[in-house]
Write a protein that holds these residues in place. Structure first.
Motif, PDB file in Angstrom:
ATOM      1  N   VAL A   1       0.604  -1.163  -0.506  1.00 52.85           N
ATOM      2  CA  VAL A   1      -0.133   0.138   0.460  1.00 52.85           C
ATOM      3  C   VAL A   1       0.893   1.498   0.333  1.00 52.85           C
ATOM      4  O   VAL A   1       1.619   1.706   0.907  1.00 52.85           O
ATOM      5  CB  VAL A   1      -1.117   0.222   1.172  1.00 52.85           C
ATOM      6  N   GLY A   2       0.714   2.273  -1.177  1.00 53.68           N
ATOM      7  CA  GLY A   2       1.721   2.818  -0.923  1.00 53.68           C
ATOM      8  C   GLY A   2       1.068   4.341  -0.153  1.00 53.68           C
ATOM      9  O   GLY A   2       0.325   4.048   0.437  1.00 53.68           O
ATOM     10  N   ASN A   3       1.624   5.231  -0.537  1.00 56.78           N
ATOM     11  CA  ASN A   3       1.610   6.414   0.406  1.00 56.78           C
ATOM     12  C   ASN A   3       0.158   7.559   0.121  1.00 56.78           C
ATOM     13  O   ASN A   3      -0.019   8.358   0.240  1.00 56.78           O
ATOM     14  CB  ASN A   3       2.949   7.321   0.294  1.00 56.78           C
ATOM     15  N   ASP A   4      -0.327   7.205  -1.321  1.00 51.57           N
ATOM     16  CA  ASP A   4      -1.763   8.038  -1.808  1.00 51.57           C
ATOM     17  C   ASP A   4      -2.589   6.428  -2.326  1.00 51.57           C
ATOM     18  O   ASP A   4      -3.677   7.041  -2.878  1.00 51.57           O
ATOM     19  CB  ASP A   4      -0.795   8.359  -3.262  1.00 51.57           C
ATOM     20  N   THR A   5      -2.421   5.645  -1.290  1.00 51.64           N
ATOM     21  CA  THR A   5      -3.697   5.072  -1.330  1.00 51.64           C
ATOM     22  C   THR A   5      -3.842   4.474   0.360  1.00 51.64           C
ATOM     23  O   THR A   5      -3.252   4.373   0.608  1.00 51.64           O
ATOM     24  CB  THR A   5      -2.925   3.103  -1.756  1.00 51.64           C
ATOM     25  N   ARG A   6      -5.902   5.044   0.353  1.00 47.11           N
ATOM     26  CA  ARG A   6      -6.197   4.704   1.340  1.00 47.11           C
ATOM     27  C   ARG A   6      -6.310   3.014   1.333  1.00 47.11           C
ATOM     28  O   ARG A   6      -6.548   2.070   0.307  1.00 47.11           O
ATOM     29  CB  ARG A   6      -7.634   5.190   1.429  1.00 47.11           C
ATOM     30  N   LEU A   7      -6.109   2.492   2.973  1.00 50.41           N
ATOM     31  CA  LEU A   7      -6.613   1.027   3.179  1.00 50.41           C
ATOM     32  C   LEU A   7      -7.258   1.007   4.471  1.00 50.41           C
ATOM     33  O   LEU A   7      -6.950   1.512   5.393  1.00 50.41           O
ATOM     34  CB  LEU A   7      -4.976   0.290   3.424  1.00 50.41           C
ATOM     35  N   ILE A   8      -8.146   0.606   4.600  1.00 46.59           N
ATOM     36  CA  ILE A   8      -9.496  -0.306   5.195  1.00 46.59           C
ATOM     37  C   ILE A   8      -9.539  -1.429   5.355  1.00 46.59           C
ATOM     38  O   ILE A   8      -9.733  -2.393   4.234  1.00 46.59           O
ATOM     39  CB  ILE A   8     -10.998   0.067   4.837  1.00 46.59           C
ATOM     40  N   LEU A   9      -9.377  -2.031   6.819  1.00 43.26           N
ATOM     41  CA  LEU A   9      -9.689  -3.110   7.757  1.00 43.26           C
ATOM     42  C   LEU A   9     -11.409  -3.792   7.861  1.00 43.26           C
ATOM     43  O   LEU A   9     -10.866  -2.629   8.542  1.00 43.26           O
ATOM     44  CB  LEU A   9      -8.611  -3.417   8.094  1.00 43.26           C
ATOM     45  N   ILE A  10     -11.707  -4.697   7.135  1.00 43.73           N
ATOM     46  CA  ILE A  10     -13.135  -5.126   7.581  1.00 43.73           C
ATOM     47  C   ILE A  10     -12.396  -6.169   8.864  1.00 43.73           C
ATOM     48  O   ILE A  10     -11.680  -7.236   8.279  1.00 43.73           O
ATOM     49  CB  ILE A  10     -13.912  -4.618   6.876  1.00 43.73           C
ATOM     50  N   GLY A  11     -13.230  -6.180   9.912  1.00 45.22           N
ATOM     51  CA  GLY A  11     -13.378  -7.337  10.544  1.00 45.22           C
ATOM     52  C   GLY A  11     -13.858  -7.674  12.327  1.00 45.22           C
ATOM     53  O   GLY A  11     -14.316  -6.197  12.446  1.00 45.22           O
ATOM     54  N   ASP A  12     -13.938  -8.857  12.329  1.00 46.04           N
ATOM     55  CA  ASP A  12     -14.490  -8.937  13.795  1.00 46.04           C
ATOM     56  C   ASP A  12     -13.273  -9.096  14.824  1.00 46.04           C
ATOM     57  O   ASP A  12     -12.992 -10.273  14.268  1.00 46.04           O
ATOM     58  CB  ASP A  12     -15.874  -9.383  14.176  1.00 46.04           C
ATOM     59  N   PRO A  13     -12.353  -8.500  16.010  1.00 46.25           N
ATOM     60  CA  PRO A  13     -11.785  -8.673  15.999  1.00 46.25           C
ATOM     61  C   PRO A  13     -11.611  -9.758  17.590  1.00 46.25           C
ATOM     62  O   PRO A  13     -10.737 -10.303  18.070  1.00 46.25           O
ATOM     63  CB  PRO A  13     -11.813  -7.264  16.709  1.00 46.25           C
ATOM     64  N   ASP A  14     -12.886 -10.009  17.655  1.00 38.28           N
ATOM     65  CA  ASP A  14     -12.940 -11.104  18.323  1.00 38.28           C
ATOM     66  C   ASP A  14     -13.660 -12.298  17.945  1.00 38.28           C
ATOM     67  O   ASP A  14     -13.900 -13.589  18.555  1.00 38.28           O
ATOM     68  CB  ASP A  14     -14.865 -10.722  19.468  1.00 38.28           C
ATOM     69  N   GLN A  15     -13.332 -12.230  16.764  1.00 38.21           N
ATOM     70  CA  GLN A  15     -13.263 -13.710  16.175  1.00 38.21           C
ATOM     71  C   GLN A  15     -12.165 -14.510  16.451  1.00 38.21           C
ATOM     72  O   GLN A  15     -10.454 -13.840  17.063  1.00 38.21           O
ATOM     73  CB  GLN A  15     -13.647 -13.742  14.620  1.00 38.21           C
ATOM     74  N   LEU A  16     -11.672 -16.264  15.698  1.00 38.65           N
ATOM     75  CA  LEU A  16     -10.585 -16.587  15.902  1.00 38.65           C
ATOM     76  C   LEU A  16      -9.284 -16.028  15.184  1.00 38.65           C
ATOM     77  O   LEU A  16      -9.669 -15.253  14.612  1.00 38.65           O
ATOM     78  CB  LEU A  16     -11.325 -17.856  15.219  1.00 38.65           C
ATOM     79  N   PRO A  17      -8.241 -15.808  16.096  1.00 40.21           N
ATOM     80  CA  PRO A  17      -7.300 -15.994  15.150  1.00 40.21           C
ATOM     81  C   PRO A  17      -7.156 -16.506  13.982  1.00 40.21           C
ATOM     82  O   PRO A  17      -7.594 -17.976  13.762  1.00 40.21           O
ATOM     83  CB  PRO A  17      -6.090 -16.137  16.324  1.00 40.21           C
ATOM     84  N   PRO A  18      -5.354 -16.505  13.417  1.00 42.80           N
ATOM     85  CA  PRO A  18      -5.527 -16.766  11.660  1.00 42.80           C
ATOM     86  C   PRO A  18      -5.103 -17.822  12.261  1.00 42.80           C
ATOM     87  O   PRO A  18      -4.651 -17.995  13.250  1.00 42.80           O
ATOM     88  CB  PRO A  18      -4.660 -15.765  11.144  1.00 42.80           C
ATOM     89  N   ILE A  19      -4.815 -19.182  12.106  1.00 47.17           N
ATOM     90  CA  ILE A  19      -4.600 -20.340  11.911  1.00 47.17           C
ATOM     91  C   ILE A  19      -2.949 -19.905  11.764  1.00 47.17           C
ATOM     92  O   ILE A  19      -2.216 -20.787  12.934  1.00 47.17           O
ATOM     93  CB  ILE A  19      -4.575 -21.166  10.365  1.00 47.17           C
ATOM     94  N   GLU A  20      -2.283 -19.084  11.265  1.00 47.32           N
ATOM     95  CA  GLU A  20      -0.668 -18.841  11.075  1.00 47.32           C
ATOM     96  C   GLU A  20      -0.084 -18.395  12.176  1.00 47.32           C
ATOM     97  O   GLU A  20      -1.223 -17.863  13.659  1.00 47.32           O
ATOM     98  CB  GLU A  20      -0.674 -18.445   9.517  1.00 47.32           C
ATOM     99  N   SER A  21       0.426 -17.242  12.081  1.00 45.02           N
ATOM    100  CA  SER A  21       0.917 -16.719  13.477  1.00 45.02           C
ATOM    101  C   SER A  21       0.140 -15.109  13.305  1.00 45.02           C
ATOM    102  O   SER A  21       0.031 -14.546  12.320  1.00 45.02           O
ATOM    103  CB  SER A  21       2.987 -16.107  13.110  1.00 45.02           C
TER     104      SER A  21
END
Length: 542
Positions: A256-276
């Motif tokens: 993500v460059g300095n001219d691009t907006r990034l929006i993450l959507i999710g539920d932080p109370d769900q299970l963590p990812p399988i990996e790290s």
């Protein structure tokens, strides 16, 4: 410190390799445990007591401005990292700070954006907390939309796109490029189709949906950090972001460059990812305005249960499961052969006299799903699905039609099928069920049903793992938590509860329920602790 498991010999081999053949017991035990903790997904380990001293060539003090230490073990304060985990966490911190310090380019009329936002809020189309999140998305390169089911996460994403389109200065930016991505193709397609269903979009917006691996041009488990590649986009929206592990998140942030907006959507109370890592949960704690009000009034009882689970309130959760509402039921968790026969009775009709309609079958199958916390073992999803197919194969009559739910387990872009996509497999019995003789049907982004070649990688999906159910919802969920499930923590129950829209049944023993509710699945890291003190070592990459 001893945790016997199948990987213990590998962990011990790692320790002995680092010690170059010598085997001082305390040092070997320490390195063995550090490897075990890392393989369980923790970015670092904080032992309760001071570890034995390691040879100087094995350990190095972590410095915030030093990304590439030479030693295989890094120590910072009371935390110990494997070198690769230190690099990942440090790089994530640097990329987050780069984006948080940046300012998004304003190809929009700010006054018009605010005017339209206030109008939507005044008209009751947005709650005050939702309007606040929209402002955060507008004024920041990096932002999050966090909340449980029914809190309007997708609605906010759609509103943000609509408001940007209304306020876009087309003489400065005639085209506005948006990428929508998710860990699974199913989730990306769902978000895309939901946004499109809200109404006609401005033709100035170019929107494309894909898996996050396709977005980043990554193969599964591939590591290509420090490449300097940037995404050609004005806005990137990533759904189901709680499923992003540390490596995938690092690749995304770097792109993500300095001219691009990034929006993450999710539920932080769900299970963590399988990996790290459990980085999305930590990011949510640090940066997000949580959406707490659920707009689904018909789910008030399920929301109360989810809240009790999140609090780790054993008594409240147990009471709600037993007496809370007719649509919530606690089942006997004996998991014997009689229980398996009950599971067979619960699955939707699989046999038909005439060739069934694929669309009807998919709609029917998606009304109910069995979820299980375990994937392997006699009570895991793999074995339960095999037993169900075997029993159906034994009872089907020659000439009958059969229909089984399936789940794609790999990305097959040629067929527009992606890991996590659910469909239906339909065939006619010649004296049993042959999975390779059926026809596969899957819903497309518009909700239409398409006939596809049988995927090379799929599994029968009467029973889904709780992990793989993330991003899906069903009218009726039957969640299984056999002994051994308590290792996952309360997030496993929360995820299962929030997959249900109308009716929930949970099969679990009292002691397993108590253990689950009293512990978390979050992985250990130094991310939150380090965020306030890190000295950025950032190279601008164009």
């Amino acid at each position: 410190m001893e945790h016997p498991d199948d990987s213990q010999p590998l962990n011990r081999f790692f320790a002995q390799s680092l010690l170059r053949g010598s085997d001082p017991k305390e040092a070997a035990d320490f390195l063995t445990e550090l490897m075990r903790v890392s393989r369980e997904g923790h970015l670092c380990w904080k032992p309760e007591k001071s570890p034995a001293s390691l040879p100087s060539h094995l350990i190095e003090l972590g410095k915030e401005d030093f990304l590439f230490p030479k030693a295989p073990v890094i120590q910072q304060g009371g935390r110990f990292y494997l070198q690769k985990n230190w690099v990942l966490e440090t790089y994530l911190l640097q990329q987050i700070q780069r984006l948080k310090r940046g300012q998004p380019p304003l190809f929009t009329d700010t006054a018009r954006f605010e005017e339209e936002l206030v109008h939507a809020e005044t008209a009751g189309k947005l709650l005050p907390e939702q309007a606040k999140v929209l402002r955060e998305c507008y004024w920041n390169l990096f932002s999050l939309i966090c909340g449980g089911p029914g809190t309007g996460k997708t609605h906010i994403a759609g509103s943000f796109i609509r408001l940007l389109a209304l306020s876009l200065k087309k003489e400065e930016k005639p085209k506005f490029k948006i990428f929508i991505a998710a860990p699974t193709g199913k989730a990306a397609a769902h978000l895309h189709s939901t946004l499109l269903s809200k109404g006609n979009l401005d033709p100035a917006l170019q929107i494309e949906a894909m898996t996050i691996h396709r977005l980043l041009r990554l193969k599964p488990e591939e590591l290509r950090l420090f490449s300097g590649n940037r995404l050609d986009a004005d806005l990137v929206i990533v759904d189901e972001a709680s499923m992003l592990d540390a490596s995938l998140l690092a690749h995304l942030l770097e792109a993500v460059g300095n001219d691009t907006r990034l929006i993450l959507i999710g539920d932080p109370d769900q299970l963590p990812p399988i990996e790290s890592g459990s980085l999305f949960s930590e990011l949510a704690d640090l940066f997000s305005t949580p959406l707490r009000k659920s707009l689904r009034t018909d789910q008030a009882h399920l929301q109360s249960l989810a809240n009790a689970v999140n609090r780790g309130d054993v008594e409240a959760a147990s009471s709600l499961l037993r007496y809370g509402h007719s649509s919530v039921q606690l089942l006997d968790g004996s998991f014997d052969e009689a229980f398996f026969k009950k599971l067979l009775q619960e699955i939707r009709p699989c046999f038909f006299k005439e060739e069934p309609d694929p669309k009807t079958c998919i709609q029917t199958m998606n009304q109910f799903r069995i979820l299980c916390a375990l994937r392997q073992g006699p009570l895991g999803t793999e074995e339960l699905n095999k037993k169900m197919v075997k029993e159906l194969d034994r009872t089907i009559q020659k000439g009958q039609w059969w229909a089984l739910p399936i789940l794609v387990t790999a990305n097959l872009p040629k067929w527009e099928l992606y890991n996590g996509t659910c469909g239906i497999l339909i065939g006619k019995s010649k004296g049993g069920i042959n999975l390779r003789e059926g026809d596969a049907f899957f819903p497309d982004a518009k909700g239409e049903i398409k006939l596809c070649k049988i995927p090379s990688c799929f599994e029968v999906a009467f029973c889904l793992s709780v992990h793989k159910s993330q991003g899906s919802e069903f009218d009726h969920v039957l969640a299984l938590f056999p002994p051994g499930s308590e290792n996952f923590g309360k997030e496993a129950i929360y995820t299962a509860v929030t997959r249900s829209k109308k009716r929930l049944q949970i099969a679990i023993e009292d002691n397993v329920l108590r253990k689950l509710l009293l512990q978390q699945s979050r992985r250990t890291s130094g991310f939150t602790e380090r965020f306030g003190i890190i000295i950025p070592f950032i190279k601008n990459r164009v």
